[in-house]
Structures are given as structure tokens and as C-alpha cells.
Write a protein that holds these residues in place. Structure first.
Motif, PDB file in Angstrom:
ATOM      1  N   ILE A   1       0.860  -1.191   0.000  1.00  0.00           N
ATOM      2  CA  ILE A   1       0.000   0.000   0.000  1.00  0.00           C
ATOM      3  C   ILE A   1       0.894   1.238   0.000  1.00  0.00           C
ATOM      4  CG2 ILE A   1      -1.797   1.260   1.281  1.00  0.00           C
ATOM      5  CD1 ILE A   1      -2.728  -1.474   0.217  1.00  0.00           C
ATOM      6  N   ALA A   2       0.592   2.160  -0.865  1.00  0.00           N
ATOM      7  CA  ALA A   2       1.434   3.356  -1.014  1.00  0.00           C
ATOM      8  C   ALA A   2       1.548   4.137   0.297  1.00  0.00           C
ATOM      9  CB  ALA A   2       0.865   4.255  -2.100  1.00  0.00           C
ATOM     10  N   MET A   3       2.646   4.878   0.407  1.00  0.00           N
ATOM     11  CA  MET A   3       2.896   5.709   1.587  1.00  0.00           C
ATOM     12  C   MET A   3       2.484   7.154   1.313  1.00  0.00           C
ATOM     13  SD  MET A   3       4.431   3.937   4.019  1.00  0.00           S
ATOM     14  CE  MET A   3       5.467   5.055   5.007  1.00  0.00           C
ATOM     15  N   GLU A   4       1.984   7.812   2.357  1.00  0.00           N
ATOM     16  CA  GLU A   4       1.824   9.265   2.337  1.00  0.00           C
ATOM     17  C   GLU A   4       2.906   9.845   3.237  1.00  0.00           C
ATOM     18  OE1 GLU A   4      -2.675  10.530   1.937  1.00  0.00           O
ATOM     19  OE2 GLU A   4      -2.356   9.286   3.717  1.00  0.00           O
ATOM     20  N   ARG A   5       2.935  11.179   3.360  1.00  0.00           N
ATOM     21  CA  ARG A   5       3.959  11.837   4.157  1.00  0.00           C
ATOM     22  C   ARG A   5       3.909  11.448   5.635  1.00  0.00           C
ATOM     23  NH1 ARG A   5       7.494  12.337   5.960  1.00  0.00           N
ATOM     24  NH2 ARG A   5       9.159  13.880   6.115  1.00  0.00           N
ATOM     25  N   ASP A   6       2.722  11.044   6.133  1.00  0.00           N
ATOM     26  CA  ASP A   6       2.607  10.679   7.557  1.00  0.00           C
ATOM     27  C   ASP A   6       2.313   9.193   7.744  1.00  0.00           C
ATOM     28  OD1 ASP A   6       0.066  10.662   6.590  1.00  0.00           O
ATOM     29  OD2 ASP A   6      -0.824  11.585   8.375  1.00  0.00           O
ATOM     30  N   GLY A   7       2.683   8.402   6.731  1.00  0.00           N
ATOM     31  CA  GLY A   7       2.520   6.949   6.878  1.00  0.00           C
ATOM     32  C   GLY A   7       1.629   6.356   5.803  1.00  0.00           C
ATOM     33  N   ILE A   8       1.298   5.094   5.983  1.00  0.00           N
ATOM     34  CA  ILE A   8       0.541   4.324   4.987  1.00  0.00           C
ATOM     35  C   ILE A   8      -0.758   5.046   4.603  1.00  0.00           C
ATOM     36  CG2 ILE A   8      -0.687   2.965   6.750  1.00  0.00           C
ATOM     37  CD1 ILE A   8      -0.209   0.485   4.914  1.00  0.00           C
ATOM     38  N   HIS A   9      -1.152   4.948   3.346  1.00  0.00           N
ATOM     39  CA  HIS A   9      -2.368   5.605   2.838  1.00  0.00           C
ATOM     40  C   HIS A   9      -3.586   4.806   3.304  1.00  0.00           C
ATOM     41  CE1 HIS A   9      -5.351   7.254   0.153  1.00  0.00           C
ATOM     42  NE2 HIS A   9      -4.480   8.109  -0.372  1.00  0.00           N
ATOM     43  N   LEU A  10      -4.335   5.380   4.247  1.00  0.00           N
ATOM     44  CA  LEU A  10      -5.442   4.621   4.855  1.00  0.00           C
ATOM     45  C   LEU A  10      -6.572   4.342   3.873  1.00  0.00           C
ATOM     46  CD1 LEU A  10      -5.792   5.978   8.517  1.00  0.00           C
ATOM     47  CD2 LEU A  10      -4.540   4.000   7.660  1.00  0.00           C
ATOM     48  N   GLY A  11      -6.803   5.272   2.947  1.00  0.00           N
ATOM     49  CA  GLY A  11      -7.859   5.055   1.951  1.00  0.00           C
ATOM     50  C   GLY A  11      -7.528   3.855   1.076  1.00  0.00           C
ATOM     51  N   ASN A  12      -6.311   3.840   0.559  1.00  0.00           N
ATOM     52  CA  ASN A  12      -5.880   2.699  -0.264  1.00  0.00           C
ATOM     53  C   ASN A  12      -5.898   1.399   0.540  1.00  0.00           C
ATOM     54  OD1 ASN A  12      -5.431   4.674  -2.111  1.00  0.00           O
ATOM     55  ND2 ASN A  12      -3.219   4.289  -2.366  1.00  0.00           N
ATOM     56  N   LEU A  13      -5.504   1.527   1.804  1.00  0.00           N
ATOM     57  CA  LEU A  13      -5.486   0.342   2.661  1.00  0.00           C
ATOM     58  C   LEU A  13      -6.891  -0.220   2.822  1.00  0.00           C
ATOM     59  CD1 LEU A  13      -4.007  -1.588   4.623  1.00  0.00           C
ATOM     60  CD2 LEU A  13      -4.399   0.085   6.441  1.00  0.00           C
ATOM     61  N   GLU A  14      -7.844   0.665   3.111  1.00  0.00           N
ATOM     62  CA  GLU A  14      -9.220   0.188   3.315  1.00  0.00           C
ATOM     63  C   GLU A  14      -9.763  -0.455   2.045  1.00  0.00           C
ATOM     64  OE1 GLU A  14     -11.997   2.773   5.268  1.00  0.00           O
ATOM     65  OE2 GLU A  14     -13.186   0.965   5.671  1.00  0.00           O
ATOM     66  N   GLN A  15      -9.435   0.165   0.918  1.00  0.00           N
ATOM     67  CA  GLN A  15      -9.908  -0.421  -0.342  1.00  0.00           C
ATOM     68  C   GLN A  15      -9.346  -1.835  -0.539  1.00  0.00           C
ATOM     69  OE1 GLN A  15      -9.338   2.077  -3.749  1.00  0.00           O
ATOM     70  NE2 GLN A  15     -10.260   0.560  -5.141  1.00  0.00           N
ATOM     71  N   ALA A  16      -8.044  -1.970  -0.299  1.00  0.00           N
ATOM     72  CA  ALA A  16      -7.419  -3.288  -0.462  1.00  0.00           C
ATOM     73  C   ALA A  16      -8.027  -4.305   0.500  1.00  0.00           C
ATOM     74  CB  ALA A  16      -5.915  -3.177  -0.237  1.00  0.00           C
ATOM     75  N   LEU A  17      -8.270  -3.854   1.736  1.00  0.00           N
ATOM     76  CA  LEU A  17      -8.848  -4.765   2.734  1.00  0.00           C
ATOM     77  C   LEU A  17     -10.256  -5.196   2.329  1.00  0.00           C
ATOM     78  CD1 LEU A  17      -7.722  -3.009   6.060  1.00  0.00           C
ATOM     79  CD2 LEU A  17      -6.881  -5.193   5.145  1.00  0.00           C
ATOM     80  N   SER A  18     -10.990  -4.289   1.727  1.00  0.00           N
ATOM     81  CA  SER A  18     -12.373  -4.605   1.365  1.00  0.00           C
ATOM     82  C   SER A  18     -12.416  -5.509   0.134  1.00  0.00           C
ATOM     83  CB  SER A  18     -13.160  -3.321   1.108  1.00  0.00           C
ATOM     84  OG  SER A  18     -12.672  -2.696  -0.068  1.00  0.00           O
TER      85      SER A  18
END
Lengths: 485, 485
Positions: free
Chosen positions: A235-252
Motif C-alpha cells: 500500500i502506497a505511503m503518504e507523508r505521515d505513513g501508509i495511505h489509509l484510503g488505499n489500505l481500506e480499499q485493499a482490505l475490502s
């Protein structure tokens, strides 16, 4: 015979004579049953004292290479080389052809075997090992002597697979002070982070397991996940850590057995995940019921800002986080001591795997580390090390800003920075051009889970001298501009 | 608040205060933004010097748990416990249900988890670890200090996966003196025998591999072979080693990927394979093209008779033997250092697996061992240890002859003897009866590859006092006679 004997310094003379005679016996220059020169003769031939020869002959007897006939002298033992070099049992095979897929993959993913061999004098930004000139050797010596005097005999005999009890107790407290609810949890001591991670994966892999992690991430972790047959989703990184939106999408969309995350001084980006993001992340993990393997990498190397609690603290009384700790980057990598902190039922199984792997971690290493920590040296050392690394970090940061035509630059502390160039730029080409000018770094592609990252690089600054940081980064920057045209 | 603070001895006071305050912050007893007591106030409350409080507050700041407002005092950092214990990300899972077959099997085969917990005062013949009262601590301390003064900083930083170069070079010579042709061979340092064996099996196992070995044999080896999915064929032992007739028959009937053999002080029988048998064995292996994994276990603990060369020496210039060495039983098991000596192409792959497993073996352990060996201490130590173990061996042997109604008794030295009772006798029943009288030993069935050996037991004598050897064996003998009716 006896003319090629040469003494080396520091090693007892009689042992050198004994070893020399053994070699002659093994080679067959002295045959079983043959009489050895008298001690007086050999003393003259080898130019060493007769006492040394007498001791050497006694040693040969002790080792079963010679025997004495009273009043006659020493003889070569009859069977001393009886079973050596029997020509008809010597055969050779093709070991490479015997290597299974695991061995081949381990070799293929071994970046140390693919790395650049830099000539002496090369300015190398490839290492993120600590600067050994900072090590407080006197305190390590004191810790060793303190512990040896308390229980030296015990330390040198077998210990427990779970680890050295005083160290485990110390680490329990240590983790409590990071906010971890230790109830129902336990600790297993391992040979550093790598063994801990490998043992955890050994217990969880099913042959077609899947893992979700940051992209990019720690290349050793990628290697070990692949060696255990994990399918990796980054999952791609943002400046303050893992991209939560992308993470949620992958999890779903997908199904995952676990997550592997590096929340602090993330390798390679150097990003520290914010407290808010940690909370959001852990809520997602709870919603989707994904256990987390947390890499506590470099957590101690915070230069500024508030303490940030590890993910396992965020999980409270829950048991879903497996925390892997190590002082390797912070203290001494040569002492191979790490730990797994997790649910006690999981540790119960991991302990059995650890026992089958290596029985236990060196008790000496564990006890020296324990005594060093107990004596209060970590605090003093960290104060010194952090000040020095902070200084180098700021210098490196400034040099990057001054010289490198980057698109983004990240790294909140730790021992490295991560540079991203415009898409299409190739840091392998840059590396080749820089190597020709005596500068090397780590091309970023090895950290990516999806074969990308060709336009990134990691700069480890911990072991580079100030003037080399300036000089090296100036060369990297100039070369990059040239390549960009 | 501040009433439960208690000082412990030996650890710096300011660190204890810092840790105590951290705990209060983590627990939420001190909230983010809250003002901390003045250093003067806290000094009175905790009954420690004001300097300690000042240092503790500085430490809290360094760790990101507090901050100072000039002229006003210290405050708890706002985010110090922000991400701790977020109730909605706390969940628990059933780790046991997640354990894969490997983890379950490792736990099932873990005899430490199945063993008897003996009460204090029990006479225990279960251990074959060295007697720690023999350890020459002063020489170990000297080796540490010698090495630290030469290259302390280097020792504490990362080393090489293959091992510490001076130790590898030393072991090359050491093995040459046992008659090994080192040409084309190389050495990998491991965390003791166990890791070496595990890494070799990791490279060779195919999922349906088969191995031939002595029956009985080393139970840890059986465990690891099973964990790697090997099908095990055990060959009966004779008084001078493996039964060559049975071995040849098995080789002619089946197909085997490798052999695992313990030619010296075989565990559990204590038998040293004769030189003639070694030659015969290796001829068979050459005929059938079976590579051999040789366990060099306890080779150094020879009390009498000629030196017997290891199998890898018998193989001459051939590359078909993989030798696993360790000083664990001879010197210090607490230093986890062993080695794999084999064809250099095999070592090349094993090195990559080692790197993925644990990066490298503790450099400190390796360098202490190297310096200890270089200084000539092994010879001196072995002389003392062998004399003591020989004495104990002879005492144990005599007691067995005097008291135990055995059918056969074996053990040519080393640290243990192996007792075989008439068929039908059950040593588990004997063990239960002896335990009730305060004596334990190792029931022999765990060493058998075919589920047999119920009428055997192993007696480890290295750590049992003389009077306990007599008393314990007398009880075992008497109880055995009673059970025999």
C-alpha cells in the motif's frame, strides 16, 4: 622434514609444535608405528625449547596421535590416519543440482550477493548500521565483567529457549513504559529481528498466505515473506505513513492473513506514522480482523517531537499485534539479540520453533545486554548517539535540499533519508554513473513490493563522515541533473 | 500519587524516577498537558535527591514524554499517550487456531514441553550438558578483554553471514589436523549444531525426502528431520557402530536422499565407530552415491585409544560429506557457535539461507571463542575436563555393572551411557517408579526412529555428583529388579 616449521606470535609454542606434527602424521609423512624424533633432537631441529617439545608430545598422546613406549620414546599411533583418504570412498556430486527451491530463492533474493563491491575510498551511503565510533566499549566491558562475576558459569552453560530471564523481565517493563498492556502477553528472545520475523512467519505461513504491508518496505522483510510463500500486497505511503484510503480499499477487496508494518522510521522512507494515523490504522485492522506484525525498528532513534506509542500499545488489551523489537540499529548489531512480544499462546508455539532452530540465543549476549541496560547505559548512549545522528541527519537533509533535484524527500530521523525523483528517472543508471565517481547508495527498487520504485533511492548517513556527506551528495545531485539533461 | 515509588539497588536513581513517571503517564494518571510537580516537590515526595529528579525530567523530555516551558516548569507531552489503549481497536483472536502444521509439529515434538519437572534435590541423569564447575572463567574473561582491546568496535557492529573470518581460518586448520582435505571446501558459522543442521535440511528437503540414519539416534535430529518432512529409515547399531549388513540391505532396497550419522560418542549409545567400520561405511555410501551429514558431536571427548578421523576425512578429496561441528558439549553451550564444513558450492547457498534466518551469528561469541582457542586454552581445558569426565564415566560404568540388571550396556566415553534391558521391560514405568524415589533419567524410546526402544534408557553423568551417581544408580537398579519381579 621439519624445515618448514614457522612460529607465529601469541599462540603457545607447544601447541604449534603439536599441530605441526599432526599435519605430518595426517599427510602420511609420519606413518603409524613410526618412531618420532627424541625430544632433544626435535628441539634442535625446530629451534624451540625441549620443554615445549615434551608438552607437544604429551598433547599428541592426549589427542590420540602418538603413544609412548617406556624407555624407548614416542611413536605415531597406529590408527591415527587409518581412515583418512581412502581413495575408494571418495566421490563428488553436484550440490547445486541438489539445491531445492528454497535454497535457490534464498540465493536469488540475497542482495548481499548482488550488491556492488565498492573499492576502498568509495563514499558509501548504502549502510544503515550504527556508527561504531559511538560505541561505549568501556560500559560493555563493565557489563560483561559485572555479569560474569555474578554468574559466569551459568552464562556459559545451556540457557532457556525463551531467553535469559532477567532480560525478559527487563523488556517486559521496558515495553510497559511504551504503553503496552502486558497482561496475557509474553516475550521470546531471538537472534535479532530477522530470526524473530522468520520464526513468526514459520508458524503462520500456509503455502498460499497473503500479507498486506507498506510499499515500499524493508527489503529483508520482503525476502523473508517471499521465502515463506507469502503473496505480498503493498500500500502506497503518504507523508505521515501508509495511505489509509488505499489500505481500506485493499482490505475490502482482498483477503489477508496478516499485515506487516513499520510505523516508526519506516525503512526505507524514514517516515514516522502520526498518532492519529496509528489510531485509524488500528481501527481498520480491528474492523477487518487482520493481525499485525509490527516491526519496532529504530523506534528509539527519535530526535524530536512527542513519544509515539507503538501499535501494540494502541491495541490495548487485545492480542492481535505481534511486536518485533531489537536494539540492533540503536545499540550493537554484533550482539544478535531481538525479541518477539505477543500473545502468550502464540509465544508458546514460537518457543518450540525457536528451540528446533537454534536451541536458544547466546546467553552471553543476552546477559551483557541485560547488564548494560540495567546499569543505565542505554539512556546515556542514546543521548550521545541521538545528538550525533541528529547533526548528521540535518546535514544530509540540507545537502539534499542544496544539491539533489528530487521530487520528494522523506525521513523524520533515524539513520537514512529517502529520495524520489520524477517518474521515468532511473536510479540504477544514476548509481552506475556515481560509482564511476566513487559514490554509491541503495537503489530504491529493492524496497518495492510491485517491481516499481526505479526512480527512488535510499541514503544511509550513519557511517559517512561530514565532508563525505557533502561531497557525495553533491556528486549524486550533479550527476542526476546531467542525466535529466 | 507518588506513594508507591520504591528504589532498587544498582540501577541509576534518575532512570528509576523517569520510568516511574512514564508509568504514571502511560496509565493516564498524569494526562497530556498536565503540569508535573516541581523538581523540589517531587524530590521530597519520592525521597530522592533533586539532581536525580532534574535528570529524570531531562530523560522524560529526551524520550518525548514531557516538555519544558521556560520559567514555568515541566508538562506532560500532549501526545505521549494519545494512541494508547484506544478501546475500539482492541480485539482478540485465537492464535492457536492460526498455528500451521509446522508450529503444531514443533510443539508436539518439543520434549522440553513433555519432560518431567523434577523437584529440587532430585538426582537427575537427564542432562548431557557439561559440568559448569569445570569452566575456566578467567580464560574466557581474558579472551573477551584481549579481543575487545584489539577490535571492540568492529565486534559490536554487523559481521558477515559466513562468520567471523579469524574463527573460520582457525577452524579450517583445526579440521585439517583431523585429516580433512580442505580443497574446494568452505565453512559457515552457525548458532550451534542445531541451526547448522536445520539450515542444511532447509536446502535439501523436497517435501518427500528420505534419510537413512542410525537407530537409535540424536532426538533433536529426529525432530528436525521430521519438521522438514523427511521419511526416516533407522539402521540398528552394533557394538562398534551401525550394522553395515543391514545398511547395505536398506540401501539396495530403498532410495535415499542423504544419510545422517553420528560416528563418535553416538547419542544415545555412546558408541565410537571403529576406523574399519568407517571405511566400510564410506565405501557403501560411495557405491550408492548417498551424501552424508556427519554430526561431529563430542568428537573431542575421547578418553583413550587412537585418534579416529571423522568421516569427512575418509572421503578425501570427495565433496559428499557435510560435517557439522560444535564445541557446545566440550566447551561452553552458552556460546552458541557451531559450523558447517562442506563443499564450497553448497556453503554458498547455505550462506544465503543463514542470512535470511539470522543475518549472522553473534560476533562477540565467535570472537571470544576464537581468542580462547588461539590462546591455547582448549588443550588445557580438555585435559582437565577429560580427566574428570573419565573418572565419572568409570564410576558410572562400575555402578551400572554393580546394580543394574541390564542386557547390554554401551558408551565408549563422552558424557553418557546407554542401558538396554530385556525386551518387554518398560523404562517409562521404571522412570515413574524412580521419580517417586527422587531419581530421573531419559527413557530411551525418544531416540528411536521406529517407535521402539521402550526397554532402553540413557544416563547422563556429567552434572551428577559422585555420591549421587552411586545412590541414583543403586535406586534405578533395585527398582528395575523389583519391576522384573
Amino acid at each position: 622434514m621439519f624445515k618448514d616449521f614457522e612460529l607465529i606470535a601469541g599462540r603457545p609454542v607447544y601447541i604449534q609444535v603439536k599441530d605441526y606434527m599432526k599435519r605430518l602424521i595426517i599427510k602420511g609423512a609420519l606413518q603409524g608405528g613410526q618412531k618420532l624424533p627424541s625430544t632433544r633432537e626435535l628441539s634442535i631441529l625446530l629451534k624451540v625449547s625441549r620443554n615445549s617439545i615434551i608438552a607437544a608430545y604429551t598433547g599428541l598422546e592426549d589427542d590420540g596421535f602418538a603413544y609412548t613406549v617406556q624407555g624407548q620414546g614416542s611413536y605415531v599411533a597406529l590408527e591415527a590416519n587409518a581412515s583418512v583418504n581412502a581413495a575408494d570412498s571418495s566421490w563428488s556430486m553436484d550440490w547445486k543440482a541438489r539445491m531445492n527451491g528454497h535454497a535457490r530463492l534464498a540465493e536469488e533474493l540475497d542482495i548481499m550477493k548482488r550488491g556492488i563491491r565498492a573499492a576502498k575510498g568509495t563514499i558509501s551511503f548504502t549502510s544503515i548500521a550504527p556508527d561504531e565510533s559511538l560505541f561505549d566499549l568501556d560500559n560493555v566491558k563493565r557489563a560483561f565483567m559485572d555479569r560474569m562475576s555474578v554468574e559466569g558459569n551459568v552464562l556459559l552453560n545451556y540457557g532457556y529457549a525463551k531467553g535469559y530471564k532477567p532480560l525478559i523481565d527487563y523488556l517486559r517493563q521496558y515495553m510497559e513504559h511504551k504503553g503496552v498492556d502486558m497482561k496475557g502477553k509474553d516475550i521470546l528472545i531471538t537472534n535479532g529481528f530477522t530470526e524473530g520475523f522468520d520464526i513468526v512467519l514459520s508458524a503462520l505461513s500456509t503455502g498460499n498466505s497473503s500479507v498486506i504491508c507498506e510499499n515500499p518496505t524493508h527489503h529483508t522483510a520482503i525476502k523473508n515473506l517471499k521465502l515463506h510463500g507469502f503473496d505480498i500486497t503493498g500500500i502506497a505511503m503518504e507523508r505521515d505513513g501508509i495511505h489509509l484510503g488505499n489500505l481500506e480499499q485493499a482490505l475490502s477487496e482482498g483477503s489477508f492473513d496478516c499485515a506487516y508494518l513499520v510505523p516508526s522510521y519506516h525503512n526505507p522512507t524514514g517516515i514516522v506514522m502520526s498518532p492519529e494515523k496509528r489510531q485509524g490504522l488500528m481501527k481498520l485492522m480491528a474492523n477487518y480482523k487482520i493481525p499485525v506484525i509490527e516491526d519496532g525498528f529504530n523506534e528509539e532513534l527519535r530526535y524530536s517531537g512527542s513519544h509515539v506509542a507503538p501499535l501494540i500499545a494502541t491495541a490495548g488489551a487485545g492480542n492481535s499485534v505481534v511486536y518485533l523489537g531489537s536494539f540492533s540499529k540503536v545499540l550493537f548489531p554484533g550482539l544478535r539479540v531481538g525479541w518477539v512480544l505477543a500473545d502468550q499462546e502464540l509465544i508458546y508455539y514460537l518457543e518450540s520453533i525457536k528451540r528446533a532452530r537454534s536451541i536458544h540465543t547466546s546467553t552471553l549476549d543476552q546477559s551483557i545486554l541485560y547488564q548494560y541496560l540495567y546499569n543505565g547505559n542505554l539512556e546515556k548512549y542514546l543521548k550521545k548517539a541521538k545528538a550525533e545522528y541528529k547533526r548528521k541527519y540535518e546535514l544530509t537533509l540540507q545537502c539534499c535540499k542544496d544539491y539533489i533535484p528530487y521530487t520528494t524527500l522523506s525521513g523524520d530521523g533515524g539513520l537514512h533519508l529517502f529520495v524520489t525523483f520524477p517518474e521515468g528517472f532511473n536510479t540504477r543508471v544514476l548509481l552506475t554513473a556515481c560509482l564511476a565517481q566513487g559514490v554509491i547508495f541503495t537503489a530504491g527498487d529493492i524496497f518495492f513490493t510491485d517491481g516499481k520504485g526505479q526512480h527512488t533511492l535510499r541514503l544511509g548517513f550513519s557511517r559517512v563522515a561530514d565532508e563525505d556527506i557533502r561531497k557525495g551528495i553533491e556528486i549524486i545531485g550533479r550527476t542526476a541533473r546531467q542525466l535529466m539533461g
